[in-house]
Design a protein around this motif. Structure first.
Motif, PDB file in Angstrom:
ATOM      1  N   GLU A   1       0.806  -1.220   0.000  1.00 34.06           N
ATOM      2  CA  GLU A   1       0.000   0.000   0.000  1.00 34.06           C
ATOM      3  C   GLU A   1       0.840   1.273   0.000  1.00 34.06           C
ATOM      4  OE1 GLU A   1      -3.310   0.182   2.676  1.00 34.06           O
ATOM      5  OE2 GLU A   1      -3.728  -1.955   2.482  1.00 34.06           O
ATOM      6  N   LEU A   2       1.965   1.265   0.709  1.00 32.94           N
ATOM      7  CA  LEU A   2       2.800   2.459   0.766  1.00 32.94           C
ATOM      8  C   LEU A   2       3.988   2.391  -0.179  1.00 32.94           C
ATOM      9  CD1 LEU A   2       2.808   3.238   4.613  1.00 32.94           C
ATOM     10  CD2 LEU A   2       1.178   3.925   2.842  1.00 32.94           C
TER      11      LEU A   2
ATOM     12  N   ARG B   1     -11.140  -7.579   0.727  1.00 35.38           N
ATOM     13  CA  ARG B   1     -12.571  -7.473   0.410  1.00 35.38           C
ATOM     14  C   ARG B   1     -13.036  -6.019   0.403  1.00 35.38           C
ATOM     15  NH1 ARG B   1     -17.568 -10.512   3.644  1.00 35.38           N
ATOM     16  NH2 ARG B   1     -19.247  -9.612   2.385  1.00 35.38           N
ATOM     17  N   PHE B   2     -12.632  -5.248   1.407  1.00 31.31           N
ATOM     18  CA  PHE B   2     -13.056  -3.854   1.511  1.00 31.31           C
ATOM     19  C   PHE B   2     -11.963  -2.949   0.940  1.00 31.31           C
ATOM     20  CE2 PHE B   2     -15.241  -6.131   4.945  1.00 31.31           C
ATOM     21  CZ  PHE B   2     -16.559  -5.826   4.639  1.00 31.31           C
ATOM     22  N   LYS B   3     -11.856  -2.949  -0.373  1.00 24.41           N
ATOM     23  CA  LYS B   3     -10.804  -2.198  -1.043  1.00 24.41           C
ATOM     24  C   LYS B   3     -11.115  -0.704  -1.083  1.00 24.41           C
ATOM     25  CE  LYS B   3      -9.322  -6.041  -3.977  1.00 24.41           C
ATOM     26  NZ  LYS B   3      -9.083  -6.513  -5.367  1.00 24.41           N
ATOM     27  N   LYS B   4     -10.049   0.074  -1.277  1.00 21.48           N
ATOM     28  CA  LYS B   4     -10.183   1.522  -1.407  1.00 21.48           C
ATOM     29  C   LYS B   4      -9.508   1.947  -2.701  1.00 21.48           C
ATOM     30  CE  LYS B   4      -9.147   5.892   0.889  1.00 21.48           C
ATOM     31  NZ  LYS B   4      -8.488   6.543   2.063  1.00 21.48           N
ATOM     32  N   ASP B   5     -10.291   2.553  -3.584  1.00 18.84           N
ATOM     33  CA  ASP B   5      -9.779   2.977  -4.898  1.00 18.84           C
ATOM     34  C   ASP B   5      -9.168   1.804  -5.665  1.00 18.84           C
ATOM     35  OD1 ASP B   5     -10.518   5.594  -4.285  1.00 18.84           O
ATOM     36  OD2 ASP B   5      -8.561   6.011  -3.356  1.00 18.84           O
TER      37      ASP B   5
END
Length: 471
Positions: free
Chosen positions: A278-279, A399-403
């Motif tokens: 992610e980073l 499951r709960f993705k962002k963008d």
């Protein structure tokens, strides 16, 4: 009864400690220098046993890609050996704990260290994955036994006023083992190969020699043995009575340790994946952050362990857990490397600060006649319950993705804060037995049995009902 009192008083290692409600906390330096030779050697042996146990465990975690390449398997398959190790840890805690309660602490601890050293050496010679996973299962049995035996022996031989400080230091043997494994990883694996890490990791067997010749047997266990002999009770009879009296305490401590383990693994295990995926951090930054965080863990465990001697086990655990929750945003949200290092340092400081109190707290809560088994088994069962924490967080993060990207950071924060809240609540409603005099507990148990304070009722089936002393 007079004979028991005389013998245990003469053997009491806590005769110079505070009693009768006094709560004068000494400076860490004074506590460090006040131990006699046997106490120092015993603690060092227990610390090194746990450190090298953790070192061996993290050897697999760090070597997964290299093992997978040689065995021509996916890394996810190789990580199954880690799960197997975790699953077998409670088995080892039960086996070696019962041996320690029956035959004393020293010899089972020596057998335990020898077993995990042999399994570590053999893992480096595994010809295929099937053999490797069998060896790691046996290693899990040995790993599960070491913590309980080492902490019981250390806490029983140390003066009560020093338990908090040395509990914090002892528990951070886990972080120290992680650091040592990381250093060896960078020094060895590219130059010699993954098998060499396992061969080098087998040297803890040398600790067996130290324990054999320099570490004394626990006087608390010897007092229990003498009390059983004088009362005519067998170990099996005493064990059955203890189980019937203390089963509620056992369930509570397993629940407590499940929360502790989920807090520890839930905040740490998926974090490197979060940093990379992610980073976008490179391996060198992840490594630097991990080292700094584990230094924070070692410092936090030591300081909070000692503070628990002044403020009590429960209040120090609760404050540490709540402060850890406060640092969760700084641990996840910043994009700046400097801020993330700060957040990781303080999060590990307080998470492991709370865990640093566990060796003393569990041993003080433990039924005196089961101190070889109780702390280690509850600790390892808690680890087993929380063993899927990283996988749960990973599944939810995917499951709960962002963008369109995974959202590991959110799941780490949400689940960790929920568990921290539950842990603080369980701790608040639980018992505390700080500075318990372990020898005096032996006397009280024997007096209670002789005066028939433990109520035994004969029923038609021949079963025994024992009054629960916890309520």
């Amino acid at each position: 009864m007079e004979e028991l009192t005389t013998n245990t008083a003469a053997a009491d290692p806590e005769s110079n400690s505070k009693n009768n409600g006094e709560n004068k906390v000494q400076s860490p330096w004074k506590l460090l220098t006040s131990l006699n030779k046997h106490q120092k050697i015993t603690f060092i042996a227990a610390f090194l046993g746990w450190t090298l146990d953790a070192f061996d465990f993290f050897t697999v975690i760090l070597s997964v890609p290299y093992i997978a390449k040689e065995f021509k398997m996916e890394p996810s398959t190789i990580t199954g050996s880690i799960t197997i190790t975790l699953c077998f840890r409670p088995v080892g805690a039960a086996i070696f704990g019962l041996l320690a309660d029956r035959f004393g602490r020293r010899y089972p601890l020596m057998a335990n260290i020898a077993l995990y050293s042999i399994m570590e050496l053999a893992s480096g010679f595994a010809p295929n994955f099937s053999v490797f996973i069998i060896l790691r299962a046996i290693f899990g049995i040995a790993m599960g036994g070491e913590w309980g035996l080492g902490t019981a022996l250390a806490m029983e031989i140390l003066p009560p006023e020093s338990r908090g400080l040395f509990s914090g230091i002892l528990q951070q043997g886990y972080a120290t083992g992680y650091l040592l494994a990381s250093i060896l990883y960078f020094a060895v694996i590219e130059n010699i190969g993954w098998r060499a890490m396992f061969w080098i990791g087998s040297f803890p067997a040398l600790l067996v020699i130290v324990i054999r010749f320099f570490v004394p047997e626990s006087l608390v266990w010897e007092a229990h043995r003498d009390a059983r002999n004088s009362s005519g009770r067998t170990f099996l009879t005493s064990s059955k009575l203890a189980i019937k009296r203390h089963w509620r305490r056992f369930i509570y401590c397993v629940a407590l340790m499940s929360c502790f383990s989920f807090m520890s693994h839930g905040t740490q295990d998926l974090y490197p994946t979060f940093l990379k995926s992610e980073l976008g951090f490179k391996t060198n930054k992840v490594t630097i952050l991990t080292v700094v965080a584990n230094i924070g863990a070692i410092i936090g465990g030591t300081i909070c362990g000692h503070m628990s001697q002044l403020f009590g086990r429960k209040i120090t655990i609760i404050v540490s857990v709540l402060l850890a929750a406060c640092f969760m945003p700084l641990y996840i949200l910043p994009k700046s490397f400097g801020l993330l290092i700060t957040g990781a340092f303080f999060l590990y400081f307080f998470v492991q600060g709370a865990l640093g109190i566990v060796p003393a707290h569990l041993n003080e809560l433990s039924p005196s006649e089961f101190r070889g088994t109780f702390p280690g088994l509850t600790y390892q069962l808690g680890t087993l319950v929380a063993s899927s924490s990283a996988q749960v967080e990973a599944v939810l993060g995917e499951r709960f993705k962002k963008d369109g990207k995974t959202n590991y950071g959110l799941t780490i924060v949400v689940l960790s804060v929920i568990v921290m809240t539950l842990l603080a609540s369980l701790t608040a409603f639980g018992k505390e037995n700080k500075d318990a005099n372990f020898i005096e507990q032996v006397k009280q148990i024997t007096i209670a049995e002789m005066n028939e304070v433990i109520e035994v009722e004969e029923v038609e089936k021949g079963t025994i009902t024992v009054k629960d002393d916890m309520k």
